[in-house]
Design an enzyme around this catalytic site. Structure first.
Site, PDB file in Angstrom:
ATOM      1  CG  ASP A   1      -7.292   3.412  -0.768  1.00  0.00           C
ATOM      2  OD1 ASP A   1      -7.734   2.262  -0.721  1.00  0.00           O
ATOM      3  OD2 ASP A   1      -7.394   4.195   0.203  1.00  0.00           O
TER       4      ASP A   1
ATOM      5  CE  LYS B   1      -4.425   1.059   0.196  1.00  0.00           C
ATOM      6  NZ  LYS B   1      -5.572   0.249  -0.235  1.00  0.00           N
TER       7      LYS B   1
HETATM    8  P1  NDP Z   1     -12.872   8.065  -2.654  1.00  0.00           P
HETATM    9  O1  NDP Z   1     -11.796   9.041  -2.448  1.00  0.00           O
HETATM   10  O2  NDP Z   1     -13.439   7.866  -4.012  1.00  0.00           O
HETATM   11  O3  NDP Z   1     -14.107   8.371  -1.670  1.00  0.00           O
HETATM   12  C1  NDP Z   1     -13.908   8.413  -0.305  1.00  0.00           C
HETATM   13  C2  NDP Z   1     -15.227   8.785   0.362  1.00  0.00           C
HETATM   14  O4  NDP Z   1     -15.101   8.566   1.771  1.00  0.00           O
HETATM   15  C3  NDP Z   1     -15.606  10.231   0.170  1.00  0.00           C
HETATM   16  O5  NDP Z   1     -17.001  10.348   0.176  1.00  0.00           O
HETATM   17  C4  NDP Z   1     -14.999  10.887   1.402  1.00  0.00           C
HETATM   18  O6  NDP Z   1     -15.635  12.094   1.799  1.00  0.00           O
HETATM   19  C5  NDP Z   1     -15.213   9.822   2.441  1.00  0.00           C
HETATM   20  N1  NDP Z   1     -14.150   9.929   3.464  1.00  0.00           N
HETATM   21  C6  NDP Z   1     -12.831   9.808   3.271  1.00  0.00           C
HETATM   22  N2  NDP Z   1     -12.151  10.028   4.402  1.00  0.00           N
HETATM   23  C7  NDP Z   1     -13.074  10.296   5.324  1.00  0.00           C
HETATM   24  C8  NDP Z   1     -13.005  10.615   6.686  1.00  0.00           C
HETATM   25  N3  NDP Z   1     -11.826  10.690   7.338  1.00  0.00           N
HETATM   26  N4  NDP Z   1     -14.180  10.805   7.332  1.00  0.00           N
HETATM   27  C9  NDP Z   1     -15.360  10.701   6.681  1.00  0.00           C
HETATM   28  N5  NDP Z   1     -15.479  10.421   5.379  1.00  0.00           N
HETATM   29  C10 NDP Z   1     -14.359  10.217   4.714  1.00  0.00           C
HETATM   30  O7  NDP Z   1     -12.299   6.678  -2.097  1.00  0.00           O
HETATM   31  P2  NDP Z   1     -12.794   5.182  -2.371  1.00  0.00           P
HETATM   32  O8  NDP Z   1     -14.263   5.148  -2.565  1.00  0.00           O
HETATM   33  O9  NDP Z   1     -11.911   4.605  -3.402  1.00  0.00           O
HETATM   34  O10 NDP Z   1     -12.406   4.461  -0.979  1.00  0.00           O
HETATM   35  C11 NDP Z   1     -13.330   4.335   0.101  1.00  0.00           C
HETATM   36  C12 NDP Z   1     -12.879   3.215   1.014  1.00  0.00           C
HETATM   37  O11 NDP Z   1     -12.848   1.983   0.278  1.00  0.00           O
HETATM   38  C13 NDP Z   1     -11.481   3.360   1.621  1.00  0.00           C
HETATM   39  O12 NDP Z   1     -11.470   2.765   2.900  1.00  0.00           O
HETATM   40  C14 NDP Z   1     -10.616   2.515   0.675  1.00  0.00           C
HETATM   41  O13 NDP Z   1      -9.438   2.067   1.318  1.00  0.00           O
HETATM   42  C15 NDP Z   1     -11.568   1.376   0.402  1.00  0.00           C
HETATM   43  N6  NDP Z   1     -11.312   0.585  -0.804  1.00  0.00           N
HETATM   44  C16 NDP Z   1     -11.209   1.163  -2.041  1.00  0.00           C
HETATM   45  C17 NDP Z   1     -11.023   0.385  -3.170  1.00  0.00           C
HETATM   46  C18 NDP Z   1     -10.994   0.962  -4.529  1.00  0.00           C
HETATM   47  O14 NDP Z   1     -10.916   0.181  -5.492  1.00  0.00           O
HETATM   48  N7  NDP Z   1     -11.080   2.272  -4.709  1.00  0.00           N
HETATM   49  C19 NDP Z   1     -10.853  -1.065  -3.059  1.00  0.00           C
HETATM   50  C20 NDP Z   1     -11.063  -1.596  -1.725  1.00  0.00           C
HETATM   51  C21 NDP Z   1     -11.255  -0.779  -0.661  1.00  0.00           C
HETATM   52  P3  NDP Z   1     -14.874  13.514   1.625  1.00  0.00           P
HETATM   53  O15 NDP Z   1     -14.982  13.833   0.166  1.00  0.00           O
HETATM   54  O16 NDP Z   1     -15.642  14.428   2.503  1.00  0.00           O
HETATM   55  O17 NDP Z   1     -13.455  13.298   2.081  1.00  0.00           O
HETATM   56  O1  2IT Z   2      -7.926  -1.444  -0.764  1.00  0.00           O
HETATM   57  C1  2IT Z   2      -7.855  -1.919  -1.910  1.00  0.00           C
HETATM   58  O2  2IT Z   2      -8.008  -3.128  -2.132  1.00  0.00           O
HETATM   59  C2  2IT Z   2      -7.631  -0.999  -3.035  1.00  0.00           C
HETATM   60  N1  2IT Z   2      -7.547   0.204  -2.824  1.00  0.00           N
HETATM   61  C3  2IT Z   2      -7.478  -1.532  -4.428  1.00  0.00           C
HETATM   62  C4  2IT Z   2      -6.083  -2.056  -4.658  1.00  0.00           C
HETATM   63  C5  2IT Z   2      -5.766  -2.458  -6.075  1.00  0.00           C
HETATM   64  O3  2IT Z   2      -4.574  -2.745  -6.294  1.00  0.00           O
HETATM   65  O4  2IT Z   2      -6.634  -2.507  -6.945  1.00  0.00           O
END
Ligand code: NDP
Ligand code: 2IT
Length: 449
Positions: A169, A129
């Site tokens: 992420d 990561k």
């Molecule tokens: P984005 O940046 O697209 O969206 C993040 C969302 O979460 C936004 O709505 C943001 O709001 C909110 N958020 C972030 N930080 C905080 C905080 N400290 N408190 C409250 N709200 C928060 O990210 P993703 O959708 O890609 O990721 C979301 C989660 O999913 C994370 O935990 C990530 O690790 C996990 N994840 C992502 C994957 C991927 O493929 N993208 C794969 C697997 C897991 P704001 O705009 O107000 O910050």
């Molecule tokens: O938390 C996760 O699994 C991710 N942000 C996606 C990682 C990836 O390599 O697609």
């Protein structure tokens, strides 16, 4: 949290001592070690040669300076991280997070979770990561590009399609991956498509990668419901966050005729009893890159924005935390349980605090931990690597069918492992043990390295 097996307590003590102050990393290790007591009782060989101690220690941790120039000509300094945690199963694989809260402990917790998640997918990918404490909020497109280029200028020396393959992420989506890939290509003079995933479709990306994490989460929840003869049809669903994972979780729930009542960002939540208007949400978040509070202004009647409120106060059958770590506390779990929640599926990484998870288990709520339920994103990243390696490009339907099949496989593996270890229905135990066993077998074969 419950007690750690006495053989594993010294391993945890050493992790706490060596990584002082890294609360999220401690939390992630604690949860996995809690599950492993049953494994070492049955298979003492997995504890030989300090295998578990080695799993808890990253293979390599890289921290670097990221200097860049903002639009007003000021030099800005951020800190970059890449934790290459475990490569027993394949090249390091895991996302990059840009958020002001990023520090080494957060990247280590995410890298540690990624090892077991990636193992569960059954694909040949190790765990890693990265990220930066860079805050993209309010930055112009030019600033985002210069930051991504500065970040990749240092990171590129540690990457490669056989070495380490980042993706997105929090704060890193298709735009940022494009800028980072462009800089990698420029610096190395190689069109090495397989070095990053989450790429745009015109330059080597995979169809369905954008949707994969949210879609995969909903497939997992659907499988859990199916074990009770239930479906998502007509269920009231609440999804926290409004980013990549949340948006595509909402889309898939709606395809399965669930009713998504609310979603959120870090300032508050939107409640729309008529069901979240997905086209509007995508327009605000993906096209305009605006705040969620705009939803109510643009939607008009029927929608409410609750500034500073907790989305977990909204009564629902299914709760999908898709924002960030520790966003759902014991207090929130108590409210959800009182309001009759049946299923909680983690789209984010470690969004539920340990006391919340305990409460769900004690109250018969079906609970899907992130490392199993959100593995569809990284699994589809591995499908993107496959397409890049074979210079091929699959259709959306073909790719989504593979994703659905992988999620079914992860669900069934977690459920069967929980049964095998006398904890039926405990997907936390099932995921931790099934993921661990695959990594442990590879590590045993590779010797003490
Ligand atoms: P984005 O940046 O697209 O969206 C993040 C969302 O979460 C936004 O709505 C943001 O709001 C909110 N958020 C972030 N930080 C905080 C905080 N400290 N408190 C409250 N709200 C928060 O990210 P993703 O959708 O890609 O990721 C979301 C989660 O999913 C994370 O935990 C990530 O690790 C996990 N994840 C992502 C994957 C991927 O493929 N993208 C794969 C697997 C897991 P704001 O705009 O107000 O910050
Ligand atoms: O938390 C996760 O699994 C991710 N942000 C996606 C990682 C990836 O390599 O697609």
């Amino acid at each position: 949290m419950s007690k750690i097996d006495e053989k594993l307590q010294p391993v945890l003590d050493e992790v706490l001592r060596r990584n002082a102050g890294e609360a999220e990393f401690h939390q992630a290790v604690h949860e996995v070690l809690e599950s492993l007591g049953r494994v070492v009782a049955k298979h003492p060989e997995y504890a030989h040669h300090a295998l578990i101690e080695r799993i808890c220690e990253p293979e390599r941790q890289i921290i670097f300076r990221v200097p860049w120039v903002d639009d007003s000509g000021q030099v800005q300094i951020n800190r970059g991280f890449r934790v290459q945690f475990n490569s027993a199963l394949g090249p390091y694989k895991g996302g990059i997070r840009f958020h002001p809260s990023v520090n080494l402990g957060i990247i280590k917790f995410l890298g540690f979770e990624q090892i077991f998640k990636n193992a569960l997918t059954g694909m040949p990918i190790g765990g890693g990561k990265g990220g930066s404490d860079f805050n993209p909020r309010g930055r112009s497109d030019g600033e985002i590009m210069r930051f991504c280029q500065a970040f990749m200028t240092e990171l590129q020396r540690h990457l490669g399609e056989y070495t380490d393959v980042p993706a997105g992420d929090i704060g890193v989506g298709g735009r940022e991956i494009g800028y980072m890939f462009g800089q990698y290509k420029r610096l190395t003079n190689r069109y090495e498509a397989g070095v990053l995933t989450g790429k745009g479709l015109v330059y080597g990306g995979s169809r369905a990668r954008t949707e994969a994490t949210g879609f995969g989460l909903v497939y997992f929840v659907q499988q859990m419901l199916a074990t009770k003869g239930a479906t998502l049809d007509g269920k009231r669903v609440v999804v926290s966050g409004s980013g990549n994972v949340a948006i595509y979780a909402i889309e898939k729930v709606q395809q399965f005729d669930g009713r998504v009542l609310a979603c959120s960002d870090s300032n508050g939540y939107v409640l729309d009893e008529g069901g979240i208007d997905l086209a509007l949400l995508k327009e605000i978040k993906e096209v305009r890159r605006e705040r969620l509070s705009d939803y109510v202004r643009m939607k008009g009647a029927g929608a409410h924005y609750i500034e500073g409120g907790s989305i977990w106060d909204v009564a629902c059958d299914v709760a999908l935390p898709c924002a960030t770590q520790n966003e759902l506390t014991g207090k929130d779990a108590t409210t959800l349980i009182r309001n009759g929640v049946q299923v909680v599926g983690e789209g984010a990484n470690m969004p539920s605090t340990p006391d919340a998870v305990d409460l769900f288990h004690q109250n018969g709520v079906m609970f899907a931990p992130g490392k199993a339920a959100n593995a569809g994103g990284v699994a589809t990243s591995a499908l993107e690597m496959q397409q890049n390696a074979s210079r091929d490009s699959w259709t959306f339907d073909q790719t989504e069918a593979r994703l659905a099949q992988i999620m079914r496989g992860i669900h069934d593996n977690c459920a069967a492992t929980a049964d095998e270890y006398s904890a039926p229905g405990n997907y936390v135990l099932g995921a931790n043990i099934a993921g661990f066993v695959r990594v442990a077998e590879a590590m045993q074969s590779l010797g003490v390295i």
